[in-house]
Design a protein around this motif. Structure first.
Motif, PDB file in Angstrom:
ATOM      1  N   THR A  11     -10.673 -11.140  -7.711  1.00  0.00           N
ATOM      2  CA  THR A  11      -9.963 -12.303  -8.262  1.00  0.00           C
ATOM      3  C   THR A  11      -9.882 -12.196  -9.780  1.00  0.00           C
ATOM      4  OG1 THR A  11     -10.996 -13.628  -6.523  1.00  0.00           O
ATOM      5  CG2 THR A  11      -9.859 -14.829  -8.275  1.00  0.00           C
ATOM      6  N   ALA A  12     -11.014 -11.860 -10.385  1.00  0.00           N
ATOM      7  CA  ALA A  12     -11.060 -11.763 -11.844  1.00  0.00           C
ATOM      8  C   ALA A  12     -10.127 -10.666 -12.347  1.00  0.00           C
ATOM      9  CB  ALA A  12     -12.488 -11.503 -12.308  1.00  0.00           C
ATOM     10  N   GLU A  13     -10.117  -9.517 -11.680  1.00  0.00           N
ATOM     11  CA  GLU A  13      -9.259  -8.402 -12.110  1.00  0.00           C
ATOM     12  C   GLU A  13      -7.786  -8.723 -11.964  1.00  0.00           C
ATOM     13  OE1 GLU A  13     -11.240  -6.466 -14.150  1.00  0.00           O
ATOM     14  OE2 GLU A  13      -9.412  -5.349 -13.745  1.00  0.00           O
ATOM     15  N   ILE A  14      -7.456  -9.412 -10.869  1.00  0.00           N
ATOM     16  CA  ILE A  14      -6.052  -9.770 -10.636  1.00  0.00           C
ATOM     17  C   ILE A  14      -5.541 -10.621 -11.793  1.00  0.00           C
ATOM     18  CG2 ILE A  14      -4.569 -11.225  -9.179  1.00  0.00           C
ATOM     19  CD1 ILE A  14      -6.169 -10.071  -6.755  1.00  0.00           C
ATOM     20  N   SER A  15      -6.364 -11.563 -12.237  1.00  0.00           N
ATOM     21  CA  SER A  15      -5.970 -12.400 -13.377  1.00  0.00           C
ATOM     22  C   SER A  15      -5.923 -11.583 -14.649  1.00  0.00           C
ATOM     23  CB  SER A  15      -6.977 -13.529 -13.580  1.00  0.00           C
ATOM     24  OG  SER A  15      -6.993 -14.373 -12.482  1.00  0.00           O
ATOM     25  N   HIS A  16      -6.924 -10.767 -14.815  1.00  0.00           N
ATOM     26  CA  HIS A  16      -7.081  -9.955 -16.025  1.00  0.00           C
ATOM     27  C   HIS A  16      -5.881  -9.047 -16.269  1.00  0.00           C
ATOM     28  CE1 HIS A  16     -10.343  -8.884 -18.818  1.00  0.00           C
ATOM     29  NE2 HIS A  16      -9.663  -7.780 -18.974  1.00  0.00           N
ATOM     30  N   LYS A 182      -8.988  -7.722  16.300  1.00  0.00           N
ATOM     31  CA  LYS A 182      -9.029  -9.062  16.909  1.00  0.00           C
ATOM     32  C   LYS A 182      -7.839  -9.894  16.457  1.00  0.00           C
ATOM     33  CE  LYS A 182     -12.176 -13.075  17.222  1.00  0.00           C
ATOM     34  NZ  LYS A 182     -13.468 -13.634  16.753  1.00  0.00           N
ATOM     35  N   TYR A 183      -7.511  -9.804  15.186  1.00  0.00           N
ATOM     36  CA  TYR A 183      -6.469 -10.679  14.651  1.00  0.00           C
ATOM     37  C   TYR A 183      -5.155  -9.950  14.356  1.00  0.00           C
ATOM     38  CZ  TYR A 183     -10.294 -13.999  14.217  1.00  0.00           C
ATOM     39  OH  TYR A 183     -11.355 -14.841  14.494  1.00  0.00           O
ATOM     40  N   GLN A 184      -5.112  -8.649  14.634  1.00  0.00           N
ATOM     41  CA  GLN A 184      -3.905  -7.843  14.390  1.00  0.00           C
ATOM     42  C   GLN A 184      -3.455  -7.984  12.929  1.00  0.00           C
ATOM     43  OE1 GLN A 184      -2.018  -5.719  16.770  1.00  0.00           O
ATOM     44  NE2 GLN A 184      -4.138  -5.821  17.450  1.00  0.00           N
ATOM     45  N   LEU A 185      -4.384  -7.671  12.037  1.00  0.00           N
ATOM     46  CA  LEU A 185      -4.092  -7.801  10.607  1.00  0.00           C
ATOM     47  C   LEU A 185      -4.464  -6.523   9.867  1.00  0.00           C
ATOM     48  CD1 LEU A 185      -5.635 -11.296   9.769  1.00  0.00           C
ATOM     49  CD2 LEU A 185      -3.210 -10.739   9.974  1.00  0.00           C
ATOM     50  N   PRO A 186      -3.782  -6.235   8.760  1.00  0.00           N
ATOM     51  CA  PRO A 186      -4.172  -5.064   7.958  1.00  0.00           C
ATOM     52  C   PRO A 186      -5.252  -5.415   6.929  1.00  0.00           C
ATOM     53  CG  PRO A 186      -2.115  -5.974   7.120  1.00  0.00           C
ATOM     54  CD  PRO A 186      -2.534  -6.855   8.272  1.00  0.00           C
ATOM     55  N   PHE A 187      -6.144  -4.454   6.693  1.00  0.00           N
ATOM     56  CA  PHE A 187      -7.178  -4.571   5.671  1.00  0.00           C
ATOM     57  C   PHE A 187      -7.037  -3.374   4.746  1.00  0.00           C
ATOM     58  CE2 PHE A 187     -10.379  -7.780   7.040  1.00  0.00           C
ATOM     59  CZ  PHE A 187      -9.761  -8.188   8.211  1.00  0.00           C
ATOM     60  N   ALA A 188      -7.016  -3.620   3.444  1.00  0.00           N
ATOM     61  CA  ALA A 188      -6.960  -2.496   2.495  1.00  0.00           C
ATOM     62  C   ALA A 188      -8.173  -2.583   1.587  1.00  0.00           C
ATOM     63  CB  ALA A 188      -5.678  -2.559   1.674  1.00  0.00           C
ATOM     64  N   GLU A 195      -4.015  -0.794 -11.197  1.00  0.00           N
ATOM     65  CA  GLU A 195      -3.158   0.060 -10.356  1.00  0.00           C
ATOM     66  C   GLU A 195      -3.684   0.151  -8.938  1.00  0.00           C
ATOM     67  OE1 GLU A 195      -1.530   2.778 -14.013  1.00  0.00           O
ATOM     68  OE2 GLU A 195      -3.310   3.359 -12.886  1.00  0.00           O
ATOM     69  N   GLN A 196      -5.018   0.223  -8.810  1.00  0.00           N
ATOM     70  CA  GLN A 196      -5.604   0.336  -7.471  1.00  0.00           C
ATOM     71  C   GLN A 196      -5.312  -0.919  -6.654  1.00  0.00           C
ATOM     72  OE1 GLN A 196      -9.493   1.273  -9.256  1.00  0.00           O
ATOM     73  NE2 GLN A 196      -9.649   2.905  -7.751  1.00  0.00           N
ATOM     74  N   ILE A 197      -5.369  -2.071  -7.319  1.00  0.00           N
ATOM     75  CA  ILE A 197      -5.087  -3.322  -6.607  1.00  0.00           C
ATOM     76  C   ILE A 197      -3.619  -3.375  -6.193  1.00  0.00           C
ATOM     77  CG2 ILE A 197      -5.027  -5.838  -6.828  1.00  0.00           C
ATOM     78  CD1 ILE A 197      -7.490  -5.596  -8.662  1.00  0.00           C
ATOM     79  N   LEU A 198      -2.743  -2.965  -7.085  1.00  0.00           N
ATOM     80  CA  LEU A 198      -1.317  -2.960  -6.745  1.00  0.00           C
ATOM     81  C   LEU A 198      -1.035  -2.029  -5.563  1.00  0.00           C
ATOM     82  CD1 LEU A 198       0.455  -2.988 -10.226  1.00  0.00           C
ATOM     83  CD2 LEU A 198       0.502  -4.783  -8.497  1.00  0.00           C
ATOM     84  N   GLU A 199      -1.664  -0.865  -5.553  1.00  0.00           N
ATOM     85  CA  GLU A 199      -1.474   0.080  -4.440  1.00  0.00           C
ATOM     86  C   GLU A 199      -1.892  -0.573  -3.137  1.00  0.00           C
ATOM     87  OE1 GLU A 199      -2.449   4.299  -6.741  1.00  0.00           O
ATOM     88  OE2 GLU A 199      -3.979   3.357  -5.495  1.00  0.00           O
ATOM     89  N   ALA A 200      -3.026  -1.282  -3.191  1.00  0.00           N
ATOM     90  CA  ALA A 200      -3.538  -1.916  -1.980  1.00  0.00           C
ATOM     91  C   ALA A 200      -2.595  -3.019  -1.506  1.00  0.00           C
ATOM     92  CB  ALA A 200      -4.924  -2.488  -2.236  1.00  0.00           C
ATOM     93  N   LEU A 201      -2.063  -3.795  -2.446  1.00  0.00           N
ATOM     94  CA  LEU A 201      -1.135  -4.864  -2.064  1.00  0.00           C
ATOM     95  C   LEU A 201       0.115  -4.265  -1.435  1.00  0.00           C
ATOM     96  CD1 LEU A 201      -1.470  -7.213  -5.181  1.00  0.00           C
ATOM     97  CD2 LEU A 201      -2.418  -7.559  -2.902  1.00  0.00           C
ATOM     98  N   LEU A 216      -8.551   2.653   0.412  1.00  0.00           N
ATOM     99  CA  LEU A 216      -7.830   3.112  -0.775  1.00  0.00           C
ATOM    100  C   LEU A 216      -8.787   3.347  -1.932  1.00  0.00           C
ATOM    101  CD1 LEU A 216      -4.981   0.691  -0.052  1.00  0.00           C
ATOM    102  CD2 LEU A 216      -4.587   3.073  -0.543  1.00  0.00           C
ATOM    103  N   TYR A 217     -10.051   3.506  -1.638  1.00  0.00           N
ATOM    104  CA  TYR A 217     -11.068   3.718  -2.683  1.00  0.00           C
ATOM    105  C   TYR A 217     -11.990   4.840  -2.203  1.00  0.00           C
ATOM    106  CZ  TYR A 217     -14.214   1.786  -6.383  1.00  0.00           C
ATOM    107  OH  TYR A 217     -14.979   1.572  -7.505  1.00  0.00           O
ATOM    108  N   PRO A 218     -11.383   5.975  -1.774  1.00  0.00           N
ATOM    109  CA  PRO A 218     -12.197   7.002  -1.131  1.00  0.00           C
ATOM    110  C   PRO A 218     -13.197   7.684  -2.054  1.00  0.00           C
ATOM    111  CG  PRO A 218      -9.965   7.819  -1.471  1.00  0.00           C
ATOM    112  CD  PRO A 218      -9.958   6.381  -1.876  1.00  0.00           C
TER     113      PRO A 218
END
Lengths: 330, 328, 71
Positions: A11-16, A182-188, A195-201, A216-218
């Protein structure tokens, strides 16, 4: 598409980085219950303040816990009344304090998710190794999968998860597979650079509607995680039901010391009550992503970093604090 | 030798302390008179300021409380466009303070005052109960030319924003000492009056100047944006921060934009004069890392915006909360 | 809370590693990850969480090739 980040540091990085302004209006970023300070109930703080005022006990803590309100006071408040409280960067400093002053008992305020629990394990391990007996921990340890499950079950408004990078370093990215299916949802699982957050989004948008876990953080996260750390955690802790501010008790969502290590526990069990200071405070809904901070009636008016009404505004990783100091609207 | 309550009694012990430490190192004709007030030549328009210094530890990488006490006040005068001339200094000493430390501090103040071209003309010493702490207040007087018009309210669209060097050094140096993190970060504590005088003489139209102390760059620029009712836009990639301070911030989750400095200033100048102002700063002793970091743009008033490294826009508010423990 | 950053191990003495973050040397516990001088590690609250591997580039490229094919 609603994407939830469950880690306060995300959350903090997204704002930053100014990420919300770079996204399409159709992508909504929602902050989840990933700030360990914010989800701590008032009972826990009250126990800490009580301990700090007891003769012969010093409470040792990370900085953010100092300003969180218990029912009536925070650790900062009791410091002014003579409460013994010390702030550290690393819990391991507690060992130094304990060795230097054997007349006192040092209680560490052990909050955190899976990233931090191994640190407390090492604290106890070292204490035992060196025969240090004047250390205890008061635990409010939480785990991710159960609360994500709760959010999906009770809110059902999330289309994808930005999974916590450092929690996953310990647990491994595979822990999200049962939830994805269970919920048929993607997790990244993402790192913490812009940049890493944008790639994940981007990856989440591409994979919407699919049950998929992507790492995405191998460089630090593997499928199985740090198994040595996991073994050590199992040695000292067992899963337990835990109380989450704003949510209540979620079965199996916490960790508590095993009975054989009870001597190191400062009274962590049964700390479940949460006192609501302001009936208009909507931290509960903000924490679970049901509403944005800006939708709380107190946000920015009665509730600011200087006049905090709820935990989300106290912690520097709390959603409300973050939205306020960055003037975020989205 | 330890300071005791007797040193604060006003009798022989006090006058000996003053003679052996303060008068000895702050030597100048005005102080030597030891009158109740310093009587000095003046000017038609004066700048006056005061500041108190309570930092711990007293001695840190790159400086000490004494150097801080002189630079802090000199810089407040300098960024108002004034030529700093006279300083006073009041000491509050806790019982148990060491006279050896006090002397080191006095020497440091004398050296810094000499570099800054100011004279310490008056002082006071009090002793209180305690555990060895030392606190200093300095007040300063500077002379202003009648034509001088530097003010936070002067910023206008098209102006350039300049920063005189790397952010965060002082704050990081103090915290490193407290948190046992080993590095070579030095406080940037320095007098900036040569730099401000050079800027004022260079023909650059200087609109506003401020030193970037507690609260950091973001807080200072919010003050400008509010006073001038303007919008300030910064470029993150232009903001100078040393590699070591970046690493330090990364470990502790700190933001250099909100960290205190003791030898850095921000200047808002007419847009066309940006390059001239930059050259001027870079030619000064403490300006080697000076940079043009942004501009006063069209946009919502009272707002400071940052173009982030990945191309996003972040709104920078003033500092909320205490940031971190006392650093000045 | 999950603030952690990668640094370089300079020396290891039993279970304590000296880790360098751009010139800042911090002592970190190395009990759960075996490290050697020269390794890059992730440190959180004075504790080494993991060693950084060189994996990143190839794995990510492959992942993105796969998801580009969706929709």
């Amino acid at each position: 598409m609603n994407i939830m980040e469950v880690c306060g540091t995300h959350t903090a990085e997204i704002s930053h980085c100014g990420i919300p302004g770079l996204l399409s209006e159709n992508i909504h970023l929602i902050s989840g219950p990933g700030c360990p300070v914010c989800v701590t109930v008032t009972d826990y703080i009250d126990k800490l303040t009580e301990l700090s005022l007891a003769p012969g006990i010093t409470v040792v803590t990370f900085g953010d816990m100092l300003r969180v309100m218990g029912k009536n006071q925070s650790l900062n408040d009791v410091k002014a009344l003579g409460g013994q409280v010390r702030m550290v960067y690393s819990p391991m400093d507690t060992l130094k304090f304990a060795a230097a002053d054997k007349t006192k008992t040092f209680v560490f305020a052990a909050v955190g998710f899976e990233t931090t629990t191994p640190v407390y394990v090492m604290l106890l391990n070292e204490a035992i190794k060196h025969g240090i007996t004047n250390i205890k921990i008061l635990t409010s340890l939480k785990t991710m999968p159960a609360v994500i499950d709760w959010v999906c079950e009770n809110q059902g408004n999330i289309d994808g998860f930005l999974a916590p990078g450092h929690v996953s370093t310990i647990t491994g990215s595979d822990i999200f597979i049962p939830l994805a299916e269970k919920y048929q949802l993607p997790f990244a699982v993402a790192g913490f650079g812009g940049e890493q957050i944008l790639e994940a989004l981007y990856a989440l948008v591409k994979c919407r509607g699919k049950a998929k876990v992507m790492n995405l953080y191998p460089s630090v996260v593997t499928a199985k995680g740090n198994e040595a750390a996991q073994e050590m955690v199992k040695k000292y802790f067992v899963p337990c039901d835990a109380a989450w501010r704003g949510i209540g008790v979620i079965a199996g969502s916490g960790m508590i010391l095993r009975d054989e290590y009870a001597a190191f526990d400062a009274g962590s069990a049964e700390l479940t009550a949460d006192h609501i200071h302001n009936p208009k405070c909507r931290c509960a809904q903000v924490l679970t992503g049901a509403i944005k901070p800006t939708q709380c009636p107190l946000f920015g008016t009665e509730c600011t970093p200087q006049a905090q009404q709820g935990a989300c505004m106290v912690s520097t990783e709390g959603s409300c604090y973050n939205y306020f100091v960055n003037k975020r609207k989205a | 030798m330890k300071i005791t309550m007797t040193h604060g009694s006003g009798g022989k012990a006090t006058s000996d302390l003053i003679a052996n430490i303060f008068a000895k190192h702050f030597q100048n004709p005005v102080l030597a008179k030891m009158e109740d007030s310093a009587v000095v030549p003046g000017a038609a328009t004066l700048a006056i300021t005061t500041d108190s210094f309570v930092v711990t530890p007293l001695f840190f990488n790159g400086g000490d409380i004494g150097k801080l006490a002189v630079c802090g006040t000199v810089n407040d005068l300098a960024v108002s466009g004034a030529v700093p001339k006279y300083l006073t200094c009041g000491f509050i000493l806790e019982e148990g303070a060491e006279t050896e430390d006090l002397e080191k501090i006095a020497v440091s103040m004398a050296e810094t005052a000499e570099e800054a071209g100011v004279v310490i003309v008056a002082g006071d010493t009090k002793v209180v109960e305690g555990s060895g702490g030392i606190y200093i207040n300095t007040s300063g007087v500077g002379f202003l030319a009648d034509s001088c018009c530097v003010s936070a309210a002067n910023c206008a669209e098209g102006d350039a924003v300049l920063l005189s060097g790397n952010l965060g050094d002082h704050h990081a140096a103090i915290l490193s000492a407290r948190m046992n993190i080993a590095n070579t970060i030095q406080s940037d504590c320095a007098p900036l009056n040569d730099m401000t005088a050079a800027l004022m003489k260079s023909g650059v139209r200087v609109k506003a100047m401020r030193d970037v102390t507690r609260g950091g760059l973001a807080t200072v620029l919010n003050e400008f944006a509010a006073a001038s009712q303007c919008c300030i836009l910064l470029n993150e990639e232009r903001i100078p921060v040393s590699e070591q301070v970046r690493g330090f911030c990364g470990i502790l989750g700190l933001d250099p934009l909100y960290m205190g400095n003791e030898g850095k200033m921000v200047a808002v100048v007419a847009g066309e004069d940006a390059q001239k102002a930059l050259n001027c700063m870079k030619n000064c002793k403490y300006g080697e890392n000076a940079a043009v970091i942004g501009e006063v743009a069209s946009g919502e008033a009272e707002t400071v915006l940052l173009n982030t490294l990945i191309g996003g826009i972040r709104i920078l508010t003033e500092l909320y909360g205490e940031g971190l423990p006392r650093i000045c | 809370m999950c603030v952690a950053m990668p640094g370089k191990v300079l020396a290891v003495n039993e279970n304590i590693a000296a880790v360098d973050f751009s010139g800042n040397i911090v002592e970190a516990q190395a009990d759960l990850v075996s490290v050697e001088p020269g390794d890059y590690v992730l440190v959180h609250a004075g504790f080494i969480l993991q060693k950084l591997s060189q994996e990143e580039g190839d794995t990510l490229a492959e992942l993105f090739r796969e998801i580009e094919s969706y929709e």
